[in-house]
Scaffold this motif. Structure first.
Motif, PDB file in Angstrom:
ATOM      1  N   TYR A   1     -28.024-132.517 -79.251  1.00 18.99           N
ATOM      2  CA  TYR A   1     -27.795-133.305 -80.463  1.00 18.99           C
ATOM      3  C   TYR A   1     -27.020-134.556 -80.073  1.00 18.99           C
TER       4      TYR A   1
ATOM      5  N   ASN B   1     -31.393-136.949 -91.476  1.00 26.77           N
ATOM      6  CA  ASN B   1     -31.740-135.538 -91.323  1.00 26.77           C
ATOM      7  C   ASN B   1     -31.761-134.808 -92.655  1.00 26.77           C
TER       8      ASN B   1
ATOM      9  N   LEU C   1     -27.182-128.108 -93.342  1.00 27.80           N
ATOM     10  CA  LEU C   1     -28.554-128.121 -92.852  1.00 27.80           C
ATOM     11  C   LEU C   1     -28.995-126.762 -92.318  1.00 27.80           C
TER      12      LEU C   1
ATOM     13  N   PRO D   1     -20.921-134.562 -85.650  1.00 25.63           N
ATOM     14  CA  PRO D   1     -21.500-133.836 -86.788  1.00 25.63           C
ATOM     15  C   PRO D   1     -20.436-133.325 -87.736  1.00 25.63           C
TER      16      PRO D   1
ATOM     17  N   GLU E   1     -31.671-138.388 -81.447  1.00 30.30           N
ATOM     18  CA  GLU E   1     -31.720-138.668 -82.871  1.00 30.30           C
ATOM     19  C   GLU E   1     -32.176-140.085 -83.204  1.00 30.30           C
TER      20      GLU E   1
ATOM     21  N   TYR F   1     -30.725-125.645 -84.093  1.00 24.28           N
ATOM     22  CA  TYR F   1     -30.503-126.972 -83.488  1.00 24.28           C
ATOM     23  C   TYR F   1     -29.344-127.685 -84.154  1.00 24.28           C
ATOM     24  N   TYR F   2     -29.324-127.701 -85.481  1.00 25.30           N
ATOM     25  CA  TYR F   2     -28.251-128.419 -86.166  1.00 25.30           C
ATOM     26  C   TYR F   2     -26.918-127.691 -86.052  1.00 25.30           C
TER      27      TYR F   2
ATOM     28  N   GLU G   1     -27.040-138.389 -90.051  1.00 25.39           N
ATOM     29  CA  GLU G   1     -26.952-137.215 -90.918  1.00 25.39           C
ATOM     30  C   GLU G   1     -27.721-137.427 -92.215  1.00 25.39           C
TER      31      GLU G   1
ATOM     32  N   THR H   1     -24.065-131.364 -91.236  1.00 22.56           N
ATOM     33  CA  THR H   1     -24.967-131.011 -90.142  1.00 22.56           C
ATOM     34  C   THR H   1     -24.737-129.588 -89.657  1.00 22.56           C
ATOM     35  N   ARG H   2     -23.503-129.198 -89.492  1.00 25.40           N
ATOM     36  CA  ARG H   2     -23.193-127.902 -88.886  1.00 25.40           C
ATOM     37  C   ARG H   2     -23.343-126.721 -89.838  1.00 25.40           C
TER      38      ARG H   2
END
Length: 401
Positions: A209, A324, A32, A24, A214, A88-89, A321, A28-29
């Motif tokens: 994750y 998402n 999101l 990620p 995914e 979650y992300y 990514e 993502t971290r």
């Protein structure tokens, strides 16, 4: 995050998912989680206020208000899932697959998220059909619309009843929940053992994750096919309704010289375009990209790295990514819908300002104007001798979704 958790494929696919880790990035971290937090902070109060206005502040309920109130309920549930998706992300690469938080996200939060997307799609389709029926029946162009002769009169009558709208919304909820929940139950009962067994072998499948979650497996890929078909069918139906409305409005505009009618028809055109743009921007990109992603993930991915490189990034990390981010774009509609109600529905606009105590003196003078919103049956008596100005004037005070 895929619609349903991973169904472990055989041979090479299993190896690819269990050996390679997702890597990620800041998208993502940080990005999101931040946007999902913003979604929660805006969608929760916005949809709670919208639902209160629809249920408690509007005395005469039209079919459009019934549809929008159910849409507000769906968006309210969506807003409650946003903090869990943000967590979650942010920390999904640390959570274990068998952990309580991961299981909550997989089996509760993710189904609610996708239920919202497809309930919204179906409800907006019915709203478009309801607006279509009202406009073509109560405004007159140079000649009547063909749809008024092809469709039975009883069909239009049902569309204009709030009780029928309530039954439609109840059926939509039953079908959406009944179609999604059994898939997650099947995973919980029949595939959890396989997931735990694979996690004991090591690799990145043991974290929440992960490629296993995914990318998904054959079950989730097969289940997505009818969902994609349903989306594009309903999306094209909405587009067809709105294009037909645009054509009818243009014909009505050319058939009248009343300045007020011209202005009201222009406003209807603007509102229709706004809603179609929102649907295209929020929902269409995800449903175009997701089939491509599934095809790449399940039919074209071939592992080429040796099995001892456990920390190597998964080849689809970037595409995951992107998927998402597009899913986030689809869920952001939960925050924009209350703004759409405020801009497009005169009664909702009026009652919201009264509830918030804004411009109370000015609103008293406009109360009779805003109170015209009601059922289409009540407004029919106001349409005399096919007067386009009167009919479109009534429509301008209701949602033109």
């Amino acid at each position: 995050m895929d619609f349903t958790p991973f169904t472990f494929p055989p041979d090479n696919s299993s190896f690819s998912s269990s050996v390679f880790c997702l890597c990620p990035t800041a998208a993502t971290r940080i990005f999101l989680p931040s946007v999902y937090t913003l979604l929660f902070l805006t969608a929760l109060p916005g949809n709670a206020l919208s639902l209160w206005v629809f249920l408690r502040c509007i005395s005469t309920i039209s079919p459009t208000h019934v549809y929008l109130s159910h849409l507000s309920i769906s968006n309210l549930l969506l807003s409650l899932t946003a903090p869990f998706l943000a967590a979650y992300y942010a920390w999904g690469s640390v959570w274990t697959l068998s952990g309580a938080l991961c299981q909550l996200v997989l089996h509760v939060i993710t189904p609610v998220l996708h239920i919202n997307i497809y309930i919204s799609l179906v409800i907006l389709t019915w709203v478009a059909l309801c607006r279509f029926a009202v406009l073509i029946q109560h405004t007159h162009a140079s000649r009547p619309s063909t749809c008024t002769t092809l469709l039975p009169h009883t069909f239009f009558t049902c569309l204009l009843r709030a009780s029928f709208a309530s039954r439609v919304c109840a059926a939509v909820w039953v079908v959406a929940v009944g179609g999604i929940v059994p898939v997650t139950v099947y995973y919980s009962v029949n595939e959890a053992t396989a997931a735990d067994g694979a996690a004991e072998e090591g690799g990145c499948v043991e974290v929440c994750y992960s490629p296993a979650v995914e990318i998904g497996g054959s079950l989730s890929a097969a289940f997505n096919v009818p969902l994609f078909l349903m989306f594009f069918i309903f999306y094209l139906l909405v587009l067809l309704f709105y294009m037909t409305l645009l054509r009818h409005i243009r014909r009505s505009r050319h058939s009248t010289n009343i300045t007020t009618s011209q202005s009201l028809l222009g406003r209807a055109l603007r509102n229709i375009v706004i809603i179609q743009v929102v649907l295209s921007v929020c929902l269409l990109p995800y449903h175009i990209f997701k089939p491509i992603f599934i095809t790449v993930a399940h039919y074209q991915l071939q592992p080429t790295s040796p099995p001892n490189i456990l920390n190597h990034c998964h080849p689809l990390s970037t595409l995951i990514e992107l998927k998402n981010c597009l899913l986030l774009l689809a869920t952001l509609r939960g925050s924009t819908d209350p703004v759409m109600y405020f801009l497009l529905d005169k009664t909702f606009h009026h009652q919201t300002l009264v509830l918030l105590g804004c411009n109370r003196n000015n609103l008293r003078g406009k109360a009779t104007l805003g109170s015209d919103t009601g059922s289409a049956g009540q407004r029919t008596g106001q349409v005399v001798d096919g007067n386009v100005a009167t009919a479109t004037g009534d429509l301008s005070h209701e949602s033109v979704l």
